[in-house]
Design a protein around this motif. Sequence first.
Motif, PDB file in Angstrom:
ATOM      1  N   THR A   1       0.811  -1.220   0.000  1.00 12.15           N
ATOM      2  CA  THR A   1       0.000   0.000   0.000  1.00 12.15           C
ATOM      3  C   THR A   1       0.841   1.266   0.000  1.00 12.15           C
ATOM      4  O   THR A   1       0.660   2.166  -0.831  1.00 12.15           O
ATOM      5  N   GLU A   2       1.765   1.357   0.934  1.00 11.50           N
ATOM      6  CA  GLU A   2       2.528   2.599   1.085  1.00 11.50           C
ATOM      7  C   GLU A   2       3.416   2.856  -0.128  1.00 11.50           C
ATOM      8  O   GLU A   2       3.540   3.998  -0.595  1.00 11.50           O
TER       9      GLU A   2
ATOM     10  N   ALA B   1      -4.489   5.717   0.925  1.00 13.72           N
ATOM     11  CA  ALA B   1      -3.107   6.126   1.201  1.00 13.72           C
ATOM     12  C   ALA B   1      -2.646   7.225   0.244  1.00 13.72           C
ATOM     13  O   ALA B   1      -1.919   8.149   0.637  1.00 13.72           O
TER      14      ALA B   1
END
Length: 309
Positions: free
Chosen positions: A90-91, A144
């Motif tokens: 995700t990040e 995110a």
Amino acid sequence: MAGPDLLLATPIPAPLRAALAERFTLHEGDPPPGIRAVVGGGAMKIDAALLARLPALEIVAIHGVGHDRLDLDALDARGICVTTTAGALTEDVADQAIALMLAVQRRVAANDALVRGGGWAAPLGRRASGRRIGIFGLGRIGHAIALRAAPFAGALLYCARAEKPVPWHFVPDIAALAEASEVLILAAPGGPETDRIVDAGVLDRLGPDGVLINIARGSLVDQDALIAALAEQRIAGAGLDVFAQEPNVPEALRTRDTVVLAPHQGSATGEGRAEMRDLVLANLDAHFAGRPLPTPLIRPVSHDARPGR
């Protein structure tokens, strides 16, 4: 003692392959009928024809989050588990989206090539701050991205399956999102529901000052329509990490300096790949030990986000 038979459906990183080899008997190519597990990247294809050749299959472990080439109905009918590495990338993918957004607007790649070639006088870039930024898809990765994009944005908008309890403005379909945005970031899954959802009409609504960023799937974009919109300056530029027929990237995209390209590198960090490896192994270990799966694939309720629906 040999472990359960496992099929490698796509190339995978060497560290993951080595770890799997310690636990399983690995197979590639034509699979034997005793295969109990399949591992592969998000581009692997598992259809009813392949499933018919795998009567002992119990689990499909995706090294990634993409699952648009899996016949989920056929897998469900057989009771076969599907897992992803959700959360592990995700990040990094969100970082990539912001990097592409900045690189397109500030001409980072074009100016780098200019200076390396001995040049100095460069065209003006675009201010990246204060833009209306729209995000198509507000799952883990989209959320995110939104957190990172908010400090840049004059307004932050999103389109998702349903409105969410977030401080950003909900837009019900992608056409309206494009029209309201100056930067359109794609973060939705692939599959029939989103196939070529960014078409000529959506690009026209984004407009001549608009920028398209795609870190999702190449299938979301009508690539020919995108090439035409760039050539005719109906949009200002694009940042692309994914393409319609990877690894083939059309020359029309490769030669345009208003486009920033990356070879599907959204999750390609050492830290991210280590976490993805560990999650694939954790899911397989849990399954064969009879424990709950750490990250099973959760199928969302379908809502159409196409223009006018």
